[in-house]
Design an enzyme around this catalytic site. Structure first.
Site, PDB file in Angstrom:
ATOM      1  CG  ASP A 109      -6.402   4.281   1.784  1.00 25.31           C
ATOM      2  OD1 ASP A 109      -7.236   5.165   1.503  1.00 25.31           O
ATOM      3  OD2 ASP A 109      -6.169   3.918   2.950  1.00 25.31           O
TER       4      ASP A 109
ATOM      5  CD  GLU B 128      -6.926   2.137   6.573  1.00 26.04           C
ATOM      6  OE1 GLU B 128      -6.132   1.448   7.230  1.00 26.04           O
ATOM      7  OE2 GLU B 128      -6.653   2.581   5.439  1.00 26.04           O
TER       8      GLU B 128
ATOM      9  CD  GLN C  90      -7.499  -0.028   3.303  1.00 25.06           C
ATOM     10  OE1 GLN C  90      -6.565   0.759   3.227  1.00 25.06           O
ATOM     11  NE2 GLN C  90      -7.543  -0.978   4.224  1.00 25.06           N
TER      12      GLN C  90
ATOM     13  CD  GLU D 231      -2.629   1.320   2.567  1.00 29.64           C
ATOM     14  OE1 GLU D 231      -3.572   2.120   2.590  1.00 29.64           O
ATOM     15  OE2 GLU D 231      -2.333   0.581   3.522  1.00 29.64           O
TER      16      GLU D 231
END
Length: 251
Positions: A171, A233, A197, A136
């Site tokens: 993300d 998240e 996310q 990530e």
């Protein structure tokens, strides 16, 4: 859309098994977590079985205080691989499908070589268990000095390693800060994405505020054929239960 509650940020006022139950009661379709290791795996597995929620993934340990992962740190291979082994064992016990291998604070070609070697180790160890390894990119405001910062860098590493179970954790919060152009970037990266996310930008709060129009982004993700739950998240501004008005609006 289906959504996963990231229990690293949501319902942190209660033990992990109770947080899983709270996510189920709130209507989430799955859960994910950061570092569950202080909770015995059988307790987590029991809560997952009780609620019927899948655990999508968890992280490798950060390392010593002040560290943010070990896999890209030169001379730390033994610790990095112990963290990978621990995460894979815990994931197997609770049926989690993914392990996010955290790179840590590092830079340069030696760090990249260490990261690639440890990712190869992780992918090889995870493959027989059917577990996906995730990497990530993190933004340089929340994690200054982190090795992995962009989806382009991550895709290059994934393509270079060639492991079919090594994927990108996309993300939207981090990507918007570092690169922007979310819908086109999702379109380009979808072949290597393993999990998505989201949180509002720039405050990392619930997704119904801030500079990103998540109704548009989620509709685009759906058009791309993505069917897995998207990971919530975000940091609630107050109690988690009071932050969930977005859930029905954006589903």
């Amino acid at each position: 859309m289906r959504f996963s509650a990231n229990l690293g940020f949501l319902w942190t006022d209660r033990p992990l098994p109770d947080a899983i139950r709270a996510a189920a009661a709130a209507g989430f379709d799955a859960v994910e977590c950061h570092w569950p290791y202080d909770t015995p795996a059988p307790e987590v597995a029991a809560a997952l079985a009780e609620t019927g929620l899948p655990m999508l993934g968890l992280n490798t340990r950060r390392g010593a205080p002040g560290e943010n992962g070990l896999a890209a740190l030169t001379g730390r291979d033994q610790e990095a691989r112990a963290a990978i082994d621990e995460a894979l064992a815990y994931a197997a016990q609770i049926g989690a499908g993914c392990v996010h291998v955290m790179a840590g604070f590092a830079t340069g070609p030696e760090a990249e070589a260490a990261f690639l070697a440890n990712l190869r180790y992780a992918a090889d160890a995870a493959a027989p268990q059917g577990i996906t390894i995730l990497i990530e990119p993190l933004n340089h405001y929340d994690a200054p000095g982190y090795f992995l910062t962009t989806t382009t860098q991550a895709a290059r590493l994934i393509d270079g390693l060639g492991a079919p179970n090594l994927k990108l954790m996309f993300d939207c919060y981090h990507v918007q800060i570092m690169e922007g152009d979310l819908t086109r970037r999702l379109e380009r990266m979808v072949p290597v994405i393993g999990h998505i996310q989201f949180a509002s930008v720039p405050d990392r709060g619930p997704p119904d505020a801030g500079e990103v129009n998540y109704a548009h982004v989620f509709a685009h993700i759906e058009r791309l054929g993505w069917t897995a739950p998207l990971g919530a998240e975000y940091r609630p501004l107050a109690a988690t239960d009071d932050s969930l008005s977005w859930l029905d609006k954006l589903r």
